[in-house]
Design a protein around this motif. Structure first.
Motif, PDB file in Angstrom:
ATOM      1  N   VAL A 245       1.108  -1.436  -0.390  1.00 50.08           N
ATOM      2  CA  VAL A 245      -0.062  -0.085  -0.151  1.00 50.08           C
ATOM      3  C   VAL A 245       0.904   1.680   0.164  1.00 50.08           C
ATOM      4  O   VAL A 245       0.544   1.973   0.019  1.00 50.08           O
ATOM      5  CB  VAL A 245      -0.985   0.164   1.206  1.00 50.08           C
ATOM      6  CG1 VAL A 245      -1.963  -1.632   0.951  1.00 50.08           C
ATOM      7  CG2 VAL A 245      -0.100  -0.068   2.337  1.00 50.08           C
ATOM      8  N   SER A 246       2.440   1.242  -0.278  1.00 48.09           N
ATOM      9  CA  SER A 246       3.230   2.430  -0.423  1.00 48.09           C
ATOM     10  C   SER A 246       2.661   3.713  -1.191  1.00 48.09           C
ATOM     11  O   SER A 246       3.082   4.578  -1.299  1.00 48.09           O
ATOM     12  CB  SER A 246       4.507   1.750  -0.027  1.00 48.09           C
ATOM     13  OG  SER A 246       4.822   1.318  -1.219  1.00 48.09           O
ATOM     14  N   GLY A 247       2.547   3.133  -2.484  1.00 53.21           N
ATOM     15  CA  GLY A 247       2.822   3.508  -3.621  1.00 53.21           C
ATOM     16  C   GLY A 247       3.418   3.459  -4.101  1.00 53.21           C
ATOM     17  O   GLY A 247       3.946   4.235  -4.825  1.00 53.21           O
ATOM     18  N   ILE A 248       5.066   3.343  -4.536  1.00 53.60           N
ATOM     19  CA  ILE A 248       6.152   4.037  -4.030  1.00 53.60           C
ATOM     20  C   ILE A 248       6.122   3.327  -5.467  1.00 53.60           C
ATOM     21  O   ILE A 248       7.379   4.484  -6.792  1.00 53.60           O
ATOM     22  CB  ILE A 248       7.113   3.038  -2.635  1.00 53.60           C
ATOM     23  CG1 ILE A 248       7.464   3.689  -2.111  1.00 53.60           C
ATOM     24  CG2 ILE A 248       8.221   3.211  -3.834  1.00 53.60           C
ATOM     25  CD1 ILE A 248       8.255   2.965  -0.506  1.00 53.60           C
ATOM     26  N   GLU A 249       6.007   1.923  -5.983  1.00 50.74           N
ATOM     27  CA  GLU A 249       6.176   1.282  -7.144  1.00 50.74           C
ATOM     28  C   GLU A 249       4.701   2.383  -8.590  1.00 50.74           C
ATOM     29  O   GLU A 249       4.842   0.731  -8.929  1.00 50.74           O
ATOM     30  CB  GLU A 249       6.103   0.105  -7.060  1.00 50.74           C
ATOM     31  CG  GLU A 249       7.553  -0.448  -6.684  1.00 50.74           C
ATOM     32  CD  GLU A 249       7.515  -2.496  -6.625  1.00 50.74           C
ATOM     33  OE1 GLU A 249       7.035  -2.940  -7.274  1.00 50.74           O
ATOM     34  OE2 GLU A 249       8.589  -2.166  -5.632  1.00 50.74           O
TER      35      GLU A 249
END
Length: 421
Positions: A245-249
């Motif tokens: 759920v980080s959204g980094i990728e």
């Protein structure tokens, strides 16, 4: 190397032949027949080994043959039984008959399964003595052992399966909640085989978790590694769905969640119906809070438990593990698969097949082949015994019905003779 599906060939031993022998002793004339029975052929036996985790050994040895029973001897001595071949497999191995695909055994801990039985030893000539046939010079040959092509399929036994896209942190999560040491690196498909770990919740409670690698879109149809390893989720009672759920990728958690569930459903309806807990991983480095919040709202609407964690930072893990343990208390035990293999019935009908080719009457039947094996061509009583068997089960009547004439040739396997009325 992790190997979880192999095909092997097993062959049990043949029974030893019965002996033709007559009692010989000083001062005892015409002691009579005392040929002993042959020994039983060796069995093919499977046992579980808790130290084995793959079927790798079977990549190099594909044929297993048990030894034959020894022939009988004089003085009614029985032949020695053939030695069994014991094959060790991991706990959770399914044994299937290759041709039909039917399940013969689901190998649980401590189980012993005889997959192929050795042939029965033949009777010695002592069995064939009668008031009118006091010196039989024939005995029964040993029967062949069972022979199969088998499929061995390993389905890991775990309470909880960790599923999710590659590189979302499944291996890291398993490494921090158990003593398992999977390979961990910052690239997809780091994990190339399932890993098991025992998770201790408290002093009295624990469960086994499995990291299932290689799930991507299309996995249920063979893409990536997922299809190869989805079989290991089938025994699980509960899934922990790990989502980044980080959204980094730049990934969309909702899309990832639906994609993985679609692959589970495409592989098996049972997998799709398993209860799930969602581990929202990398929650300590969230860059797209809107996507994270939308995912939380999406799961709340569906009634799916949601836990924000960071496997790397080891935060939020206890609530997830306690929830998993509590859910497992409500669920039935790990599934075992019920064997459905039905052994073919041995033909006891004494039926036979007669065909005519170029004037030769060819006779074939399984029981007749066994009876032919008893025949001693050099002994008159043995030939008469064989002829009595043919007459008893109607072969001569059948030949008469088919119009056989005196002097016509009859072939019974390797035995060829002219018919005499």
């Amino acid at each position: 190397m992790f190997v979880d599906l192999v095909k092997i060939h097993v062959k049990a031993g043949r029974g030893g032949d019965g002996a033709v022998n007559f009692h010989r002793e000083k001062y005892i004339a015409a002691g009579g027949p005392d040929g002993g029975d042959g020994g039983r052929g060796g069995n093919i036996v499977f046992v579980t080994d808790s130290h084995m985790t793959t079927l790798l050994d079977f990549r190099y040895t594909r044929k297993y043959t048990a030894s034959d029973g020894n022939p009988g001897a004089g003085k009614r001595c029985y032949g020695k039984d053939g030695a069994d071949v014991v094959i060790r497999v991991p706990v959770g191995t399914l044994i299937r008959e290759a041709q039909s695909g039917q399940l013969m055994a689901d190998m649980a801990a401590g189980q012993r399964f005889v997959a192929a039985k050795g042939g029965r030893g033949g009777w010695g000539n002592a069995h064939f003595a009668t008031s009118t046939r006091q010196a039989p010079r024939f005995a029964k040959p040993g029967l062949p052992g069972e022979e199969f092509d088998l499929i061995l399929e390993l389905k890991l036994i775990a309470d909880v399966g960790l599923v999710g896209f590659p590189n979302v942190g499944k291996s890291t999560l398993l490494s921090v909640i158990s003593a398992a040491t999977p390979k961990i690196a910052n690239y997809p498909f780091t994990t190339l085989s399932p890993n098991l770990g025992v998770v201790s919740v408290d002093r009295e409670k624990s469960f086994v978790a499995a990291d299932i690698p290689g799930l991507i879109e299309g996995a249920s149809h063979g893409a990536g590694l997922g299809f190869h390893f989805l079989r290991h989720v089938e025994r699980c009672r509960l899934l922990i769905h790990v989502v980044d759920v980080s959204g980094i990728e730049g990934r969309d958690p909702i899309a990832d969640f639906e994609t993985i569930n679609g692959e589970l459903s495409g592989y098996s309806e049972r997998l799709a119906a398993l209860p799930q807990l969602v581990a929202a991983n990398k929650a300590d480095v969230v860059q797209d809070e809107a996507a994270r919040d939308a995912f939380y709202a999406y799961l709340t609407e569906k009634g799916i438990p949601y836990f924000e964690i960071s496997a790397l930072a080891r935060t939020g893990l206890r609530p997830l593990l306690y929830a998993a343990s509590a859910k497992l208390d409500e669920l039935p035990p790990v599934e075992t698969f019920t064997p459905d293999y039905v052994p073919p019935e041995r033909d006891m009908s004494h039926e036979f097949e007669v065909t005519v080719e170029n004037g030769v009457y060819n006779v074939r039947a399984e029981w007749l082949q066994r009876a032919y094996g008893n025949l001693n061509f050099d002994d008159y009583e043995s030939r008469m015994h064989f002829e009595g068997v043919l007459d008893k089960y109607g072969l001569f009547d059948k030949l008469e019905e088919m119009g056989i004439e005196e002097g016509d040739t009859v072939r019974i396997y390797d035995l060829v003779f002219d018919y005499v009325k």
